[in-house]
Design a protein around this motif. Structure first.
Motif, PDB file in Angstrom:
ATOM      1  N   LEU A   1       0.812  -1.221   0.000  1.00 27.27           N
ATOM      2  CA  LEU A   1       0.000   0.000   0.000  1.00 27.27           C
ATOM      3  C   LEU A   1       0.846   1.272   0.000  1.00 27.27           C
ATOM      4  O   LEU A   1       0.326   2.361  -0.268  1.00 27.27           O
TER       5      LEU A   1
ATOM      6  N   TRP B   1      -1.493  -3.780  -5.518  1.00 24.26           N
ATOM      7  CA  TRP B   1      -1.908  -2.609  -4.743  1.00 24.26           C
ATOM      8  C   TRP B   1      -3.431  -2.483  -4.733  1.00 24.26           C
ATOM      9  O   TRP B   1      -4.030  -2.208  -3.685  1.00 24.26           O
TER      10      TRP B   1
ATOM     11  N   CYS C   1      -5.090  -4.982  -2.365  1.00 24.46           N
ATOM     12  CA  CYS C   1      -4.812  -4.610  -0.968  1.00 24.46           C
ATOM     13  C   CYS C   1      -5.620  -3.375  -0.561  1.00 24.46           C
ATOM     14  O   CYS C   1      -6.177  -3.315   0.548  1.00 24.46           O
ATOM     15  N   TYR C   2      -5.688  -2.403  -1.433  1.00 21.16           N
ATOM     16  CA  TYR C   2      -6.439  -1.182  -1.139  1.00 21.16           C
ATOM     17  C   TYR C   2      -7.932  -1.477  -0.987  1.00 21.16           C
ATOM     18  O   TYR C   2      -8.577  -1.044  -0.029  1.00 21.16           O
TER      19      TYR C   2
ATOM     20  N   ARG D   1      -8.638  -3.319   2.266  1.00 24.52           N
ATOM     21  CA  ARG D   1      -8.623  -2.417   3.426  1.00 24.52           C
ATOM     22  C   ARG D   1      -9.880  -1.549   3.466  1.00 24.52           C
ATOM     23  O   ARG D   1     -10.535  -1.428   4.514  1.00 24.52           O
ATOM     24  N   GLU D   2     -10.231  -0.959   2.332  1.00 22.72           N
ATOM     25  CA  GLU D   2     -11.394  -0.076   2.297  1.00 22.72           C
ATOM     26  C   GLU D   2     -12.690  -0.842   2.547  1.00 22.72           C
ATOM     27  O   GLU D   2     -13.600  -0.341   3.218  1.00 22.72           O
TER      28      GLU D   2
ATOM     29  N   GLY E   1      -7.399   6.105  -4.658  1.00 23.82           N
ATOM     30  CA  GLY E   1      -6.575   5.635  -3.552  1.00 23.82           C
ATOM     31  C   GLY E   1      -5.178   6.217  -3.525  1.00 23.82           C
ATOM     32  O   GLY E   1      -4.406   5.924  -2.602  1.00 23.82           O
TER      33      GLY E   1
ATOM     34  N   TYR F   1      -2.712   5.716  -5.780  1.00 17.03           N
ATOM     35  CA  TYR F   1      -1.657   4.943  -6.456  1.00 17.03           C
ATOM     36  C   TYR F   1      -1.183   5.683  -7.702  1.00 17.03           C
ATOM     37  O   TYR F   1       0.000   5.682  -8.030  1.00 17.03           O
TER      38      TYR F   1
END
Length: 726
Positions: free
Chosen positions: A522, A546, A549-550, A553-554, A636, A638
């Motif tokens: 992240l 990424w 993973c993002y 989490r969200e 996010g 990125y």
């Protein structure tokens, strides 16, 4: 579709890696002979120009994708169909429903006679069974579904969920003395299998189960083969013992039609649900049971059994585990549907790309017309779907072998932690791969139809049938959107293990192990600066890691917030689906497919001549899929600024341009023979207009005046003529 297993699978699965190495060596020694024998030259014609431009030999690619045994079996099936008048089809002819059903049954019966693979061979060599499924599907999915619903779904479930006492049923199925169907869903319940309402009550005095439909909403519905031909059904019902206790959903073998007359058995009302949007050669039906009595031994007793005195016993103490074991065939069905959707995508892109390479329209001068494949817009519309077909095809084949490994463990009663984790991982992957593959095929078939213009709309060119026959893949054995919740639940369950329990996440297939580095991932940003940088597949791979993973989490944070507001967990999960759980599941399976295809195309075993084109396909699939998530990548953090979005778009166009001259040969490696593809605009000779004109003129009554011609010539008003006739 469930796979009947035998111990032969063990040797097959264990030796997969060794066999691959041996096959590669064998290919090098006998490539020339094998290619001449197995892969005849394609006819010379308008497509030859593109074939000369390709950087590789399409035959080399075929020999790399499949071993000689597989190619020989495929050739045998296709040539048998082409030489049998029963399998002749005139392009675009829509048969009356009853005639189509009859032909499909007769063709199915013929497949039993041809015996391409015995039941034992299908069990002992699942790779060959996979080939047979795909071959039948390329010809007609109605035929494929009719055959495999009986031989694999019905018989496979009996074999895996039954015991020695059900051998007679299996033997009768092998000889086609009986014909089976799989009756789970009901008129009012499909996805929610726990709420199925058909009952099976044990009568200890007669040692029988009494099968009953409490009302019409409990009628078994959408059951393939049940409409006209099934003599037996695997009926899922709530098992009640004599004391009135319900022990949950179990499977029972119920005879629904008389073997000599095909009339309904006493107490059974069975019928056909009617014409569908596609696959109309398959007779989907319904059934209601009015206190139908069946022998006690007709209960499939692998997960639970009833003694003669009426007491219930099960190896599973947890009802949820028992239900999961009882419905195990659905997971294998989802794996098979993933492969079925890929077949449809391959058929559609084969037609559209061959058409585009021979259809000439406009040009830089009035005297020069270019093939529409030369136009950037046509490349952008079609070539990413060609890349998707290759990436998803490899995933579906390798995932099928993962399923076989799981089923071997079940057969061998493996109780190890790895076996348990493998089951969870395959369930999560199959619940996402079916949606991804079926939606990609659905969208791809429609894009291919439109890319072929008016000729694509002509039924004889088959794109409409491919689209319609693929459509049920988005629904049966789990609605796609509902299934994705299973995948997101699996991923969310890992969050607690990684962050709260500090457990290192390991999975047998490695699909989630990158999540152990979630915090590090992240912190990454998009670093490519040029289009050239993006032509490396590690760029979309890193972005996907990424992204997953993002989103994980969200989604976890969203679920926590909803739980604080909601009165129950059901509402919290329901309010976390759109933009969160659903997107997470799709990004996860796209990453998994891309990672597998990357590993495959970058393996040292790939011949040097094939490496560039296969790696371009890999990168294109990654960037094209990733481009649908650009909003989240920016949201996010990125990506930032205009550069990332711009160079990803430019890289997609650059790869489409580079693959344009490879496209026809890439299609040649995956397209079936002309007789099977059955599309005048996509024959291997590339004689687009000659083939289309010939097919049109061969149509029934093409040059005849209409039977109602006199109505046109009559001067009387329609109402007046009707009155005079009454």
């Amino acid at each position: 579709m469930h796979v009947t297993l035998s111990p032969v699978h063990i040797l097959f699965a264990v030796s997969c890696a060794h066999r691959r190495a041996v096959m590669i060596s064998a290919k090098a020694c006998s490539a020339t002979t094998a290619m001449n024998d197995l892969l005849p030259d394609l006819p010379h014609g308008p497509l030859s120009e593109y074939r000369r431009k390709a950087s590789f030999n399409w035959k080399d690619l075929v020999m790399f994708l499949d071993d000689e045994e597989v190619i020989a079996l495929r050739n045998k099936i296709f040539s048998t169909f082409e030489n049998d008048p029963l399998f002749y089809r005139h392009p675009g002819v829509e048969l009356p429903l009853e005639k189509y059903r009859e032909l499909t049954f007769l063709r199915c019966k013929k497949i039993f006679e041809y015996d391409f693979l015995t039941f034992e061979e299908m069990a002992g060599n699942p790779q060959k069974m996979w080939v047979l499924i795909n071959c039948l599907g390329m010809y007609d999915w109605s035929l494929a579904a009719k055959y495999f619903l009986d031989t694999q779904v019905f018989a496979g479930a009996v074999a895996s969920s039954g015991s020695e006492r059900h051998e007679r049923i299996l033997n009768q199925t092998k000889k086609m003395e009986i014909y089976g169907s799989f009756a789970l869903t009901e008129l009012s319940h499909g996805s929610n299998t726990k709420a199925v309402r058909t009952t099976a009550t044990f009568d200890a005095s007669t040692k029988e189960f009494v099968i009953n439909s409490p009302d019409f909403e409990a009628a078994k519905f959408w059951v393939g083969n049940m409409g006209k031909t099934a003599t037996h059904a695997l009926v899922y019902a709530q098992l009640y013992t004599s004391d009135g206790r319900c022990h949950g959903l179990h499977a029972f073998i119920v005879q629904i039609r008389d073997l000599k007359t095909l009339l309904p058995m006493p107490g059974v009302m069975v019928g056909d649900i009617g014409r569908k949007l596609g696959q109309n050669g398959l007779d989907n039906g319904f059934a209601m049971f009015y206190n139908v009595r069946i022998p006690q031994e007709n209960l499939l007793n692998r997960t639970g059994d009833v003694t003669s005195s009426g007491s219930y016993s099960s190896v599973y103490k947890d009802p949820k585990q028992r239900l999961g074991a009882s419905l195990g065939s659905l997971s294998s069905g989802r794996v098979s549907i993933t492969g079925m959707a890929v077949v449809n995508l391959k058929l559609a892109v084969s037609i559209a790309i061959r058409f585009s390479a021979t259809r000439r329209q406009f040009g830089p001068t009035e005297d020069e017309e270019l093939p529409v494949l030369e136009y950037q817009l046509q490349q952008w519309r079609l070539i990413p779907y060609l890349a998707a077909a290759y990436a998803l095809d490899y995933f579906s084949k390798s995932f099928f072998m993962n399923l076989i490994e799981l089923q071997i463990g079940i057969l061998m009663k493996d109780k190890s932690p790895r076996q348990a984790e493998l089951g969870k991982e395959i369930h999560a992957l199959s619940c996402a791969s079916k949606p991804l593959a079926s939606w990609t095929a659905q969208q791809g078939a429609q894009e291919c139809r439109e890319a072929c213009g008016g000729h694509g709309f002509l039924a004889m060119n088959r794109l409409g049938d491919i689209r319609n026959d693929n459509d049920p893949n988005c629904t049966y054995e789990g609605d796609n959107n509902v299934l994705l919740q299973q995948t997101s639940n699996y991923l969310l369950g890992l969050v607690h293990s990684i962050h709260e329990e500090k457990i290192h996440c390991e999975s047998p297939l490695g699909s989630v192990e990158f999540l152990n580095d979630v915090n590090s991932i992240l912190s990454h940003k998009f670093t490519a600066l040029t289009v050239r940088d993006c032509l490396d597949c590690t760029v979309p791979l890193a972005a996907y890691k990424w992204l997953v993973c993002y989103l994980l989490r969200e989604t976890s944070h969203k679920l926590q917030r909803e739980r604080q507001k909601a009165t129950n967990d059901f509402d919290a999960r329901n309010n976390s689906q759109v933009y969160y759980c659903r997107t997470l599941a799709l990004a996860f399976i796209e990453h998994t497919v891309l990672q597998r295809y990357y590993d495959y195309t970058h393996d040292s075993s790939v011949p040097m001549s094939l490496q560039p084109v296969l790696r371009m396909l890999c990168t294109l699939y990654g960037l094209w899929s990733l481009s649908k998530h650009m909003a989240v990548l920016y949201q996010g953090g990125y990506c930032s600024g205009e550069l990332p979005g711009k160079i990803i778009q430019d890289a997609i166009l650059e790869l489409c341009t580079q693959l344009k001259d490879e496209a026809v040969s890439l299609v040649d490696a995956i397209a079936p023979p002309d007789f099977i593809l059955n599309s005048p605009i996509a024959k291997a000779d590339g004689e687009l207009y000659k083939n289309l004109w010939s097919a049109v003129l061969q149509g029934e009554k093409v040059l005849e005046r209409p039977s109602w011609w006199a109505e046109f010539c009559s001067n009387k008003p329609v109402i007046g003529r009707l009155r005079s006739q009454l």
